[in-house]
Write a protein that holds these residues in place. Sequence first.
Motif, PDB file in Angstrom:
ATOM      1  N   LEU A 225       0.827  -1.207   0.000  1.00 51.73           N
ATOM      2  CA  LEU A 225       0.000   0.000   0.000  1.00 51.73           C
ATOM      3  C   LEU A 225       0.862   1.257   0.000  1.00 51.73           C
ATOM      4  CD1 LEU A 225      -2.872  -0.904   2.498  1.00 51.73           C
ATOM      5  CD2 LEU A 225      -3.141  -0.310   0.080  1.00 51.73           C
ATOM      6  N   ARG A 226       1.906   1.259   0.824  1.00 55.09           N
ATOM      7  CA  ARG A 226       2.771   2.436   0.897  1.00 55.09           C
ATOM      8  C   ARG A 226       3.487   2.693  -0.418  1.00 55.09           C
ATOM      9  NH1 ARG A 226       4.206   0.582   6.106  1.00 55.09           N
ATOM     10  NH2 ARG A 226       6.100  -0.334   5.252  1.00 55.09           N
ATOM     11  N   SER A 227       3.734   1.625  -1.163  1.00 56.84           N
ATOM     12  CA  SER A 227       4.435   1.798  -2.439  1.00 56.84           C
ATOM     13  C   SER A 227       3.471   2.046  -3.603  1.00 56.84           C
ATOM     14  CB  SER A 227       5.298   0.566  -2.734  1.00 56.84           C
ATOM     15  OG  SER A 227       4.481  -0.573  -2.919  1.00 56.84           O
ATOM     16  N   GLY A 228       2.165   2.159  -3.300  1.00 62.50           N
ATOM     17  CA  GLY A 228       1.185   2.461  -4.332  1.00 62.50           C
ATOM     18  C   GLY A 228       0.720   1.267  -5.142  1.00 62.50           C
ATOM     19  N   ARG A 229       1.062   0.057  -4.727  1.00 60.36           N
ATOM     20  CA  ARG A 229       0.630  -1.144  -5.449  1.00 60.36           C
ATOM     21  C   ARG A 229      -0.665  -1.656  -4.824  1.00 60.36           C
ATOM     22  NH1 ARG A 229       6.434  -4.371  -6.205  1.00 60.36           N
ATOM     23  NH2 ARG A 229       7.731  -2.508  -6.321  1.00 60.36           N
ATOM     24  N   ASP A 230      -1.742  -0.910  -5.089  1.00 62.05           N
ATOM     25  CA  ASP A 230      -3.001  -1.145  -4.391  1.00 62.05           C
ATOM     26  C   ASP A 230      -3.594  -2.527  -4.666  1.00 62.05           C
ATOM     27  OD1 ASP A 230      -2.895   1.393  -3.251  1.00 62.05           O
ATOM     28  OD2 ASP A 230      -3.898   2.308  -4.953  1.00 62.05           O
ATOM     29  N   GLU A 231      -3.642  -2.925  -5.926  1.00 69.51           N
ATOM     30  CA  GLU A 231      -4.280  -4.204  -6.250  1.00 69.51           C
ATOM     31  C   GLU A 231      -3.514  -5.372  -5.636  1.00 69.51           C
ATOM     32  OE1 GLU A 231      -7.170  -4.618  -7.491  1.00 69.51           O
ATOM     33  OE2 GLU A 231      -7.503  -2.491  -7.875  1.00 69.51           O
ATOM     34  N   GLN A 232      -2.193  -5.309  -5.642  1.00 68.60           N
ATOM     35  CA  GLN A 232      -1.398  -6.361  -5.003  1.00 68.60           C
ATOM     36  C   GLN A 232      -1.629  -6.366  -3.496  1.00 68.60           C
ATOM     37  OE1 GLN A 232       2.284  -4.965  -7.336  1.00 68.60           O
ATOM     38  NE2 GLN A 232       2.836  -7.048  -6.714  1.00 68.60           N
ATOM     39  N   ALA A 233      -1.769  -5.176  -2.916  1.00 66.59           N
ATOM     40  CA  ALA A 233      -2.033  -5.071  -1.488  1.00 66.59           C
ATOM     41  C   ALA A 233      -3.383  -5.684  -1.138  1.00 66.59           C
ATOM     42  CB  ALA A 233      -1.985  -3.610  -1.046  1.00 66.59           C
ATOM     43  N   ILE A 234      -4.380  -5.416  -1.956  1.00 70.84           N
ATOM     44  CA  ILE A 234      -5.714  -5.980  -1.716  1.00 70.84           C
ATOM     45  C   ILE A 234      -5.669  -7.502  -1.777  1.00 70.84           C
ATOM     46  CG2 ILE A 234      -8.018  -6.211  -2.746  1.00 70.84           C
ATOM     47  CD1 ILE A 234      -7.745  -3.181  -3.456  1.00 70.84           C
ATOM     48  N   ALA A 235      -4.941  -8.031  -2.747  1.00 69.60           N
ATOM     49  CA  ALA A 235      -4.815  -9.494  -2.857  1.00 69.60           C
ATOM     50  C   ALA A 235      -4.136 -10.065  -1.613  1.00 69.60           C
ATOM     51  CB  ALA A 235      -4.032  -9.860  -4.110  1.00 69.60           C
ATOM     52  N   ALA A 236      -3.105  -9.394  -1.120  1.00 71.47           N
ATOM     53  CA  ALA A 236      -2.402  -9.863   0.073  1.00 71.47           C
ATOM     54  C   ALA A 236      -3.301  -9.790   1.303  1.00 71.47           C
ATOM     55  CB  ALA A 236      -1.138  -9.037   0.290  1.00 71.47           C
ATOM     56  N   LEU A 237      -4.097  -8.731   1.401  1.00 67.82           N
ATOM     57  CA  LEU A 237      -5.007  -8.604   2.537  1.00 67.82           C
ATOM     58  C   LEU A 237      -6.121  -9.649   2.480  1.00 67.82           C
ATOM     59  CD1 LEU A 237      -5.226  -4.726   2.890  1.00 67.82           C
ATOM     60  CD2 LEU A 237      -4.539  -6.332   4.692  1.00 67.82           C
ATOM     61  N   ARG A 238      -6.618  -9.933   1.294  1.00 67.31           N
ATOM     62  CA  ARG A 238      -7.640 -10.984   1.176  1.00 67.31           C
ATOM     63  C   ARG A 238      -7.057 -12.319   1.656  1.00 67.31           C
ATOM     64  NH1 ARG A 238     -12.231  -9.326  -0.945  1.00 67.31           N
ATOM     65  NH2 ARG A 238     -12.298  -7.750  -2.608  1.00 67.31           N
ATOM     66  N   HIS A 239      -5.814 -12.570   1.301  1.00 66.96           N
ATOM     67  CA  HIS A 239      -5.158 -13.793   1.737  1.00 66.96           C
ATOM     68  C   HIS A 239      -5.028 -13.810   3.267  1.00 66.96           C
ATOM     69  CE1 HIS A 239      -2.598 -17.259   1.840  1.00 66.96           C
ATOM     70  NE2 HIS A 239      -1.540 -16.584   2.224  1.00 66.96           N
ATOM     71  N   ALA A 240      -4.667 -12.678   3.842  1.00 70.34           N
ATOM     72  CA  ALA A 240      -4.536 -12.595   5.301  1.00 70.34           C
ATOM     73  C   ALA A 240      -5.880 -12.829   5.982  1.00 70.34           C
ATOM     74  CB  ALA A 240      -3.968 -11.233   5.700  1.00 70.34           C
ATOM     75  N   VAL A 241      -6.952 -12.282   5.417  1.00 67.30           N
ATOM     76  CA  VAL A 241      -8.295 -12.473   5.979  1.00 67.30           C
ATOM     77  C   VAL A 241      -8.706 -13.937   5.891  1.00 67.30           C
ATOM     78  CG1 VAL A 241     -10.748 -11.960   5.628  1.00 67.30           C
ATOM     79  CG2 VAL A 241      -9.074 -10.107   5.637  1.00 67.30           C
ATOM     80  N   GLU A 242      -8.378 -14.589   4.804  1.00 67.13           N
ATOM     81  CA  GLU A 242      -8.679 -16.021   4.674  1.00 67.13           C
ATOM     82  C   GLU A 242      -7.970 -16.831   5.756  1.00 67.13           C
ATOM     83  OE1 GLU A 242      -7.473 -17.074   0.767  1.00 67.13           O
ATOM     84  OE2 GLU A 242      -9.095 -15.989  -0.238  1.00 67.13           O
ATOM     85  N   LEU A 243      -6.753 -16.424   6.092  1.00 69.20           N
ATOM     86  CA  LEU A 243      -5.988 -17.142   7.105  1.00 69.20           C
ATOM     87  C   LEU A 243      -6.486 -16.850   8.510  1.00 69.20           C
ATOM     88  CD1 LEU A 243      -2.409 -16.516   5.657  1.00 69.20           C
ATOM     89  CD2 LEU A 243      -3.649 -18.691   5.640  1.00 69.20           C
ATOM     90  N   ASP A 244      -7.014 -15.642   8.739  1.00 66.79           N
ATOM     91  CA  ASP A 244      -7.449 -15.245  10.083  1.00 66.79           C
ATOM     92  C   ASP A 244      -8.762 -14.466   9.968  1.00 66.79           C
ATOM     93  OD1 ASP A 244      -7.624 -14.653  12.734  1.00 66.79           O
ATOM     94  OD2 ASP A 244      -5.865 -13.341  12.815  1.00 66.79           O
ATOM     95  N   PRO A 245      -9.861 -15.150   9.639  1.00 64.89           N
ATOM     96  CA  PRO A 245     -11.121 -14.452   9.351  1.00 64.89           C
ATOM     97  C   PRO A 245     -11.743 -13.746  10.548  1.00 64.89           C
ATOM     98  CG  PRO A 245     -11.438 -16.834   9.379  1.00 64.89           C
ATOM     99  CD  PRO A 245      -9.965 -16.612   9.436  1.00 64.89           C
ATOM    100  N   ALA A 246     -11.348 -14.118  11.765  1.00 55.28           N
ATOM    101  CA  ALA A 246     -11.937 -13.493  12.952  1.00 55.28           C
ATOM    102  C   ALA A 246     -11.218 -12.222  13.376  1.00 55.28           C
ATOM    103  CB  ALA A 246     -11.944 -14.495  14.114  1.00 55.28           C
ATOM    104  N   ASN A 247     -10.169 -11.838  12.661  1.00 53.96           N
ATOM    105  CA  ASN A 247      -9.378 -10.665  13.035  1.00 53.96           C
ATOM    106  C   ASN A 247     -10.019  -9.406  12.455  1.00 53.96           C
ATOM    107  OD1 ASN A 247      -7.407  -8.592  13.151  1.00 53.96           O
ATOM    108  ND2 ASN A 247      -5.761 -10.089  13.186  1.00 53.96           N
ATOM    109  N   PRO A 248     -10.608  -8.544  13.299  1.00 55.27           N
ATOM    110  CA  PRO A 248     -11.290  -7.358  12.758  1.00 55.27           C
ATOM    111  C   PRO A 248     -10.333  -6.362  12.116  1.00 55.27           C
ATOM    112  CG  PRO A 248     -11.181  -7.232  15.143  1.00 55.27           C
ATOM    113  CD  PRO A 248     -10.691  -8.600  14.762  1.00 55.27           C
ATOM    114  N   GLY A 249      -9.098  -6.305  12.616  1.00 59.36           N
ATOM    115  CA  GLY A 249      -8.136  -5.359  12.058  1.00 59.36           C
ATOM    116  C   GLY A 249      -7.809  -5.654  10.609  1.00 59.36           C
ATOM    117  N   LEU A 250      -7.704  -6.938  10.257  1.00 59.67           N
ATOM    118  CA  LEU A 250      -7.398  -7.312   8.872  1.00 59.67           C
ATOM    119  C   LEU A 250      -8.535  -6.930   7.941  1.00 59.67           C
ATOM    120  CD1 LEU A 250      -5.705 -10.807   9.360  1.00 59.67           C
ATOM    121  CD2 LEU A 250      -4.604  -8.621   8.884  1.00 59.67           C
ATOM    122  N   ARG A 251      -9.766  -7.221   8.368  1.00 59.62           N
ATOM    123  CA  ARG A 251     -10.910  -6.850   7.522  1.00 59.62           C
ATOM    124  C   ARG A 251     -11.040  -5.334   7.402  1.00 59.62           C
ATOM    125  NH1 ARG A 251     -14.080 -10.739   5.618  1.00 59.62           N
ATOM    126  NH2 ARG A 251     -14.126 -12.755   6.694  1.00 59.62           N
TER     127      ARG A 251
END
Length: 286
Positions: A225-251
């Motif tokens: 996100l800091r480097s402006g690669r938004d779509e890659q960041a979104i993909a990484a965050l979706r992966h993180a949410v899949e791994l830890d779906p109960a984490n409100p901070g990730l969502r």
Amino acid sequence: QAVTTGDRRPLTRLNLALAEARKGDRGRAKLLLEELERQQPGWAEPPLRLAELSRSEGDIAAAVACYERALHRDPRRFEALLALGALLVLQGGAVRAQILLQQCCQLDPTSWQAWDALGAALLATGDEAAAEWALGRAHALAPGELPVAMRLVTAALAAEDHDAWLARWQQETTDDPLNAVPLAARGVLLALLGREAEALDALEAALALEPDNAPLAATVADSLLRSGRDEQAIAALRHAVELDPANPGLRNNLGAALTRVHRYREACAELEQVLAAHGETADVLC
């Protein structure tokens, strides 16, 4: 069974209380432990176990009081010193926490948890150089613990000792190429120094080693996100949410990233899931 047949020995009753807690009857467990504490005024175990129960329920004030009582009975009880010190840091009592945690480190110099907690207390009081030293000890004892390395990044940056740690983590990666932690720590420190391209190389290499590590995936996303690669960041965050779906901070972070690229409907869906799961406690919403 032993208690019902007349075995009223303190250790038997303690074990019964712990068994009740494991079964989920925390109220019964607390009653048994409180009775034991009254009946055995010199024994630290009942208030220590009460503290652990209170802490697991999120009642920090009660946990602190119970740890204090345990230490009154046994001032050198390592578990009570460590837990109370860590809680005091969270409550703004880092100065007293340092005293307790220094005792811990003296009692067991091989405990990375004690050095880590002491480092956190020192950071909280602004003693960055001492925090860096303590966290360095913790990292040396537990080189695979990511949270320790992340706190060490903070201390190294604050103490302006980042070049030494960049070199050390590079060497650790050479010595143990399958350990993702030095790669991740180096990547985060590089990102904080504004060296985004190098940071992403290190973080993506770390994630390749531990693809199921949710905090690491979120760290990679933050750098993207800091480097402006938004779509890659979104993909990484979706992966993180899949791994830890109960984490409100990730969502929440995923919702923020989606909002940034004007994908409002998707962002709302993620944030609504946080509200549905956590209600009024969801205080991290973007």
